[in-house]
Design a protein around this motif. Structure first.
Motif, PDB file in Angstrom:
ATOM      1  N   THR A  66       0.728  -1.300  -0.012  1.00  0.00           N
ATOM      2  CA  THR A  66       0.071  -0.028  -0.048  1.00  0.00           C
ATOM      3  C   THR A  66       1.032   1.414   0.036  1.00  0.00           C
ATOM      4  O   THR A  66       1.824   1.197   0.889  1.00  0.00           O
ATOM      5  N   VAL A  67       0.724   2.136  -1.129  1.00  0.00           N
ATOM      6  CA  VAL A  67       1.396   3.456  -0.956  1.00  0.00           C
ATOM      7  C   VAL A  67       0.600   4.387  -0.943  1.00  0.00           C
ATOM      8  O   VAL A  67      -0.440   4.419  -1.738  1.00  0.00           O
ATOM      9  N   LYS A  68       0.602   5.306  -0.013  1.00  0.00           N
ATOM     10  CA  LYS A  68      -0.005   6.482   0.313  1.00  0.00           C
ATOM     11  C   LYS A  68       0.774   7.793   0.835  1.00  0.00           C
ATOM     12  O   LYS A  68       1.920   7.637   0.980  1.00  0.00           O
ATOM     13  N   GLY A  69       0.076   8.973   0.458  1.00  0.00           N
ATOM     14  CA  GLY A  69       0.702  10.156   0.992  1.00  0.00           C
ATOM     15  C   GLY A  69      -0.113  10.887   2.041  1.00  0.00           C
ATOM     16  O   GLY A  69      -1.197  10.926   1.857  1.00  0.00           O
ATOM     17  N   ARG A  70       0.597  11.328   3.014  1.00  0.00           N
ATOM     18  CA  ARG A  70       0.155  12.201   3.923  1.00  0.00           C
ATOM     19  C   ARG A  70       0.348  13.710   3.360  1.00  0.00           C
ATOM     20  O   ARG A  70       1.108  14.473   3.335  1.00  0.00           O
ATOM     21  N   ASN A  71      -0.927  14.390   3.146  1.00  0.00           N
ATOM     22  CA  ASN A  71      -1.086  15.655   2.510  1.00  0.00           C
ATOM     23  C   ASN A  71      -0.375  16.027   1.085  1.00  0.00           C
ATOM     24  O   ASN A  71      -0.238  17.099   0.820  1.00  0.00           O
ATOM     25  N   ILE A  72      -0.151  14.943   0.451  1.00  0.00           N
ATOM     26  CA  ILE A  72       0.488  15.074  -0.679  1.00  0.00           C
ATOM     27  C   ILE A  72      -0.159  13.926  -1.819  1.00  0.00           C
ATOM     28  O   ILE A  72      -0.436  12.904  -1.351  1.00  0.00           O
ATOM     29  N   ASP A  73       0.045  14.250  -3.100  1.00  0.00           N
ATOM     30  CA  ASP A  73      -0.225  13.190  -4.008  1.00  0.00           C
ATOM     31  C   ASP A  73       1.173  12.525  -4.278  1.00  0.00           C
ATOM     32  O   ASP A  73       2.089  13.263  -4.618  1.00  0.00           O
ATOM     33  N   VAL A  74       0.968  11.362  -4.544  1.00  0.00           N
ATOM     34  CA  VAL A  74       2.318  10.577  -4.868  1.00  0.00           C
ATOM     35  C   VAL A  74       2.156  10.341  -6.547  1.00  0.00           C
ATOM     36  O   VAL A  74       1.276   9.761  -6.912  1.00  0.00           O
ATOM     37  N   PRO A  75       3.246  10.608  -7.208  1.00  0.00           N
ATOM     38  CA  PRO A  75       3.215  10.508  -8.581  1.00  0.00           C
ATOM     39  C   PRO A  75       3.219   9.036  -8.776  1.00  0.00           C
ATOM     40  O   PRO A  75       4.009   8.192  -7.965  1.00  0.00           O
ATOM     41  N   GLU A  76       2.847   8.827 -10.233  1.00  0.00           N
ATOM     42  CA  GLU A  76       2.974   7.248 -10.358  1.00  0.00           C
ATOM     43  C   GLU A  76       4.073   6.767 -10.501  1.00  0.00           C
ATOM     44  O   GLU A  76       4.750   5.490 -10.133  1.00  0.00           O
ATOM     45  N   LYS A  77       5.100   7.417 -11.157  1.00  0.00           N
ATOM     46  CA  LYS A  77       6.529   6.978 -11.054  1.00  0.00           C
ATOM     47  C   LYS A  77       7.253   6.753  -9.829  1.00  0.00           C
ATOM     48  O   LYS A  77       7.992   5.724  -9.859  1.00  0.00           O
TER      49      LYS A  77
END
Length: 183
Positions: free
Chosen positions: A4-15
């Motif tokens: 599971t990949v997630k970001g806290r208050n940011i959007d994680v780019p697909e790359k």
């Protein structure tokens, strides 16, 4: 294995997501007991903080939870740092597990403390197996060590302080319990 990949208050780019998943696949080689991995990206918005990108990884195994975190100026560099830390921790955990099982097998083979024998089963017998053990006096701490070496959930021993039979056992919350009889 679930990643599971997630970001806290940011959007994680697909790359970046693909880079993290690729690196985590290498960690899977070190331990086959890994059930899930969770990666969390965050960014410090303070301009005075030079290493603003932070990566936290939580690995869930069958028996433990392993966490690692790293910060860097670039999120990809932070992923590389956290993977290195995670690999060291998992290697250490696996080495401990292997050492403990090898040591326990050596203790069992070295001095069989219990003389075991099975009795013939008849309709009148309640017990399927009988076991005789030699109870050497020891402290409760030594009994817990012995229980862990044998891989049991409880251990009957003769308490060196009271000269009575006691039982140490593993509790569900991870701690240990001691049963002392009152006479």
């Amino acid at each position: 294995m679930q990643v599971t990949v997630k970001g806290r208050n940011i959007d994680v780019p697909e790359k970046l997501r693909a880079h993290a998943e690729q690196k985590l696949a290498k960690v899977q080689r070190f331990d086959d007991r890994i059930l899930a991995m969770e990666v969390e990206f965050s960014e410090e918005r303070n301009p005075r903080v030079p290493e603003a990108h932070k990566v936290e990884v939580t690995v869930t195994t069958k028996s433990r939870l392993v966490r690692a975190q790293a910060s860097a100026a670039d999120p990809a560099a932070a992923v590389d740092q956290v993977i290195d830390r995670l690999q060291r921790q998992i290697k250490k955990l696996k080495d401990r597990r292997v050492d403990r099982t090898q040591h326990a097998e050596g203790v069992k083979a070295m001095a069989p403390a219990a003389e075991q024998f099975e009795r013939d089963q008849t309709d009148e017998q309640i017990f399927a197996r009988y076991k005789r053990i030699e109870m050497k006096p020891m402290t409760p701490e030594e009994a817990v060590e012995r229980m862990e070496l044998l891989g049991h959930d409880f251990f009957l021993f003769s308490n060196a302080e009271t000269q009575r039979a006691n039982v140490v056992y593993r509790r569900r919350n991870g701690g240990y319990g001691l049963i002392e009889p009152e006479v």
